[in-house]
Design a protein around this motif. Structure first.
Motif, mmCIF file in Angstrom:
data_model
loop_
_atom_site.group_PDB
_atom_site.id
_atom_site.type_symbol
_atom_site.label_atom_id
_atom_site.label_comp_id
_atom_site.label_asym_id
_atom_site.label_seq_id
_atom_site.Cartn_x
_atom_site.Cartn_y
_atom_site.Cartn_z
ATOM 1 N N ARG A 1 -0.669 -4.381 -6.603
ATOM 2 C CA ARG A 1 -1.459 -3.449 -7.392
ATOM 3 C C ARG A 1 -0.857 -2.050 -7.249
ATOM 4 O O ARG A 1 -0.125 -1.782 -6.291
ATOM 5 N N PRO A 2 -1.202 -1.133 -8.154
ATOM 6 C CA PRO A 2 -0.743 0.246 -8.000
ATOM 7 C C PRO A 2 -1.590 0.999 -6.983
ATOM 8 O O PRO A 2 -2.671 0.540 -6.577
ATOM 9 N N ALA A 3 -1.093 2.155 -6.543
ATOM 10 C CA ALA A 3 -1.836 3.100 -5.685
ATOM 11 C C ALA A 3 -2.300 2.473 -4.383
ATOM 12 O O ALA A 3 -3.366 2.821 -3.866
ATOM 13 N N ALA A 4 -1.510 1.564 -3.811
ATOM 14 C CA ALA A 4 -1.950 0.831 -2.624
ATOM 15 C C ALA A 4 -1.824 1.632 -1.335
ATOM 16 O O ALA A 4 -2.451 1.277 -0.335
ATOM 17 N N HIS A 5 -1.038 2.700 -1.346
ATOM 18 C CA HIS A 5 -0.784 3.412 -0.086
ATOM 19 C C HIS A 5 -1.264 4.863 -0.176
ATOM 20 O O HIS A 5 -2.456 5.103 -0.245
ATOM 21 N N GLN A 6 -0.386 5.850 -0.144
ATOM 22 C CA GLN A 6 -0.847 7.236 -0.063
ATOM 23 C C GLN A 6 -1.798 7.616 -1.200
ATOM 24 O O GLN A 6 -2.816 8.280 -0.982
ATOM 25 N N THR A 7 -1.491 7.190 -2.418
ATOM 26 C CA THR A 7 -2.313 7.571 -3.564
ATOM 27 C C THR A 7 -3.751 7.105 -3.417
ATOM 28 O O THR A 7 -4.693 7.825 -3.780
ATOM 29 N N GLY A 8 -3.932 5.906 -2.891
ATOM 30 C CA GLY A 8 -5.261 5.335 -2.782
ATOM 31 C C GLY A 8 -5.985 5.664 -1.503
ATOM 32 O O GLY A 8 -7.094 5.153 -1.273
ATOM 33 N N HIS A 9 -5.402 6.510 -0.656
ATOM 34 C CA HIS A 9 -6.005 6.832 0.639
ATOM 35 C C HIS A 9 -6.018 8.337 0.897
ATOM 36 O O HIS A 9 -5.885 8.772 2.037
ATOM 37 N N ASN A 10 -6.172 9.143 -0.140
ATOM 38 C CA ASN A 10 -6.198 10.586 0.080
ATOM 39 C C ASN A 10 -7.588 11.151 -0.230
ATOM 40 O O ASN A 10 -8.519 10.413 -0.535
ATOM 41 N N SER A 11 -7.728 12.456 -0.164
ATOM 42 C CA SER A 11 -9.041 13.082 -0.271
ATOM 43 C C SER A 11 -9.530 13.212 -1.704
ATOM 44 O O SER A 11 -10.691 13.564 -1.926
ATOM 45 N N GLY A 12 -8.667 12.973 -2.689
ATOM 46 C CA GLY A 12 -9.079 13.072 -4.077
ATOM 47 C C GLY A 12 -9.123 14.487 -4.625
ATOM 48 O O GLY A 12 -9.703 14.732 -5.690
ATOM 49 N N VAL A 13 -8.482 15.445 -3.939
ATOM 50 C CA VAL A 13 -8.524 16.842 -4.369
ATOM 51 C C VAL A 13 -7.368 17.142 -5.328
ATOM 52 O O VAL A 13 -6.230 16.753 -5.088
ATOM 53 N N VAL A 14 -7.687 17.828 -6.411
ATOM 54 C CA VAL A 14 -6.678 18.377 -7.321
ATOM 55 C C VAL A 14 -6.478 19.830 -6.912
ATOM 56 O O VAL A 14 -7.319 20.691 -7.173
ATOM 57 N N ALA B 1 14.903 1.962 -14.241
ATOM 58 C CA ALA B 1 14.033 1.352 -13.236
ATOM 59 C C ALA B 1 13.359 2.457 -12.452
ATOM 60 O O ALA B 1 13.968 3.489 -12.144
ATOM 61 N N VAL B 2 12.098 2.241 -12.125
ATOM 62 C CA VAL B 2 11.347 3.136 -11.247
ATOM 63 C C VAL B 2 10.846 2.299 -10.081
ATOM 64 O O VAL B 2 10.277 1.216 -10.287
ATOM 65 N N ILE B 3 11.083 2.777 -8.868
ATOM 66 C CA ILE B 3 10.688 2.038 -7.668
ATOM 67 C C ILE B 3 9.447 2.699 -7.075
ATOM 68 O O ILE B 3 9.492 3.851 -6.645
ATOM 69 N N GLY B 4 8.339 1.964 -7.035
ATOM 70 C CA GLY B 4 7.107 2.464 -6.435
ATOM 71 C C GLY B 4 6.048 2.790 -7.469
ATOM 72 O O GLY B 4 6.271 3.621 -8.349
ATOM 73 N N ALA B 5 4.887 2.130 -7.381
ATOM 74 C CA ALA B 5 3.802 2.354 -8.341
ATOM 75 C C ALA B 5 2.649 3.126 -7.718
ATOM 76 O O ALA B 5 1.485 2.840 -7.983
ATOM 77 N N GLY B 6 2.986 4.110 -6.852
ATOM 78 C CA GLY B 6 1.998 5.128 -6.530
ATOM 79 C C GLY B 6 1.862 6.052 -7.720
ATOM 80 O O GLY B 6 2.459 5.832 -8.786
ATOM 81 N N ILE B 7 1.121 7.131 -7.552
ATOM 82 C CA ILE B 7 0.866 7.991 -8.704
ATOM 83 C C ILE B 7 2.140 8.630 -9.238
ATOM 84 O O ILE B 7 2.303 8.786 -10.460
ATOM 85 N N ILE B 8 3.091 8.980 -8.362
ATOM 86 C CA ILE B 8 4.314 9.616 -8.851
ATOM 87 C C ILE B 8 5.176 8.608 -9.600
ATOM 88 O O ILE B 8 5.653 8.882 -10.712
ATOM 89 N N GLY B 9 5.377 7.415 -9.039
ATOM 90 C CA GLY B 9 6.169 6.407 -9.728
ATOM 91 C C GLY B 9 5.558 6.017 -11.062
ATOM 92 O O GLY B 9 6.269 5.875 -12.073
ATOM 93 N N ALA B 10 4.235 5.845 -11.101
ATOM 94 C CA ALA B 10 3.566 5.489 -12.351
ATOM 95 C C ALA B 10 3.732 6.595 -13.391
ATOM 96 O O ALA B 10 3.965 6.330 -14.572
#
Length: 405
Positions: free
Chosen positions: A40-53, A8-17
């Motif tokens: 949906r995935p990426a609902a919190h930190q992943t979907g609200h950041n600056s988009g920088v790699v 089981a993986v808990i959390g579908a942000g980018i790390i969990g996915a």
């Protein structure tokens, strides 16, 4: 026939996915469930950041941040190209505006080289103007391979790939706790409890982001480090300014402050934004308006670590507050090193909220923190460059469980 291993993986942000996908990449016959409390995935930190790699300029050499960031860049670039996710290697300059900052720039350059950042270069004023004609500074550090990406799109692609290989996703399913089962003579397993059921798994990896400390505590683990939420505001500039810079322009970090400061960032959609600032958030998941959540606010007020942090960082609050209250002050900060942006118009974007892990003594937890308890692994802290490092973090976590770390 060998018994199927249940994960089981808990959390579908980018790390969990990324973790869920990595499990099936290594164990094609595993039974893997990805739990996510949102729809949906990426609902919190992943979907609200600056988009920088991030390329890995600032991190302590040898730290998990440094090693996983560098590995993560390669993995994320290759995955994005393979799956048609928008990715732009636009480059970045860190600009020094006085002699003190020039000295700090040399230290960042040394650290970046120790981390193996490719093609990193110190440049003088003329070199800066060749790369960024509208930037103003005495010197700069140029990182040509720093990139921007659509992190929400990337997470969607990770989840789609996971499902295509037989993974199961349970959206709108919050996890109440993960309970240990086992003993001296029994194999360790874990029970994932939701409001509607409880399931037993051989391995559980918790990637709960802004709720990581709470889920750990409900699962019988230590309450510290605790998460103290800090919001970051972004200001999207009018389209007339979209070509003011070619890539990303950052200030030199001041060691007196715990956060990087306002920077100018190209967006993957072609626009330009400035931000973020960093200020205490009164909610862990309130992205609009006042963002006030009473339980979250009371949790901060009851956290002794926060008050120790606050007592030692009044200068940080004084620096950040004007930008919170005034868009003009926010823009003026960016105009220090991109003068053409002075007086620029635009609009506020939806804010981001970072899960800042904090110790009881008020110090910020800087590196990634991973705890194990029986069959369960808890990702307790995954700050920036967590998104950049996500696929490398997934390799690292699954490798630990498989005994390869």
């Amino acid at each position: 026939m060998a018994k199927t291993t249940r994960w089981a993986v808990i959390g579908a942000g980018i790390i969990g996915a990324a973790v869920a996908r990595e499990i099936l990449a290594r164990h094609a016959s595993a039974d893997v469930t990805l739990f996510e409390k949102e729809d949906r995935p990426a609902a919190h930190q992943t979907g609200h950041n600056s988009g920088v790699v991030h390329a890995g300029l600032y991190y302590e050499p040898g730290s998990l941040k440094a090693t996983l960031c560098r590995r993560g860049v390669d993995l994320i670039r290759d995955f994005a190209q393979e799956h048609g996710v928008a990715y732009d290697e636009c480059g970045k300059v860190v600009v020094a505006t006085d002699d003190v900052e020039v000295d700090r720039l040399h230290a960042i350059h040394d650290r970046a080289r120790a981390n193996g950042v490719p093609d990193i270069a110190l440049i003088e004023r003329d070199g800066l103007r060749e790369i960024e004609p509208n930037a103003e500074g005495l010197a700069a550090l140029h990182s040509p391979h720093t990139a921007i990406i659509d992190y929400s799109g990337l997470t969607d692609a990770l989840v789609a790939d996971f499902r295509a290989h037989g993974g199961r996703v349970r959206f709108s399913t919050p996890v109440k706790s993960v309970d240990h089962r086992g003993g001296p003579t029994a194999r360790d397993t874990a029970i994932v409890r939701t409001p509607v059921d409880a399931q037993e798994f051989d391995h559980v990896i918790v990637c709960a982001g802004l709720q990581s400390d709470r889920l750990a505590a409900r699962s019988g683990q230590a309450r510290t480090p605790t998460v103290v939420p800090f919001f970051g505001q972004y200001f999207i500039l009018d389209a007339a300014h979209s070509d003011a810079v070619n890539g990303l322009i950052y200030p030199v970090p001041d060691p007196k402050y715990p956060f990087l400061g306002v920077h100018v960032t190209r967006r993957i959609d072609g626009g330009l934004m400035i931000g973020p600032n960093a200020f205490l958030s009164f909610s862990r998941e309130g992205y609009r308006g006042l963002g006030l959540n009473i339980p979250d606010s009371l949790a901060v007020a009851a956290d002794p670590g926060f008050w120790r942090f606050a007592a030692g960082n009044m200068a940080t609050a004084a620096r950040e507050l004007p930008g919170v209250l005034s868009i003009e002050r926010f823009v003026a900060e960016a105009a220090r090193y991109v003068p053409s942006l002075a007086g620029a118009g635009g609009h506020r974007a939806t804010r981001g909220i970072r899960a800042q892990a904090m110790n009881r003594d008020g110090t910020l937890v800087d590196d990634f923190v991973i705890d194990r308890a029986g069959a369960t692994m808890f990702v307790r802290n995954a700050p920036s460059p967590g998104a950049t490092s996500a696929l490398a973090i997934a390799e690292h976590l699954v490798g630990i469980i498989d005994g390869r770390r």
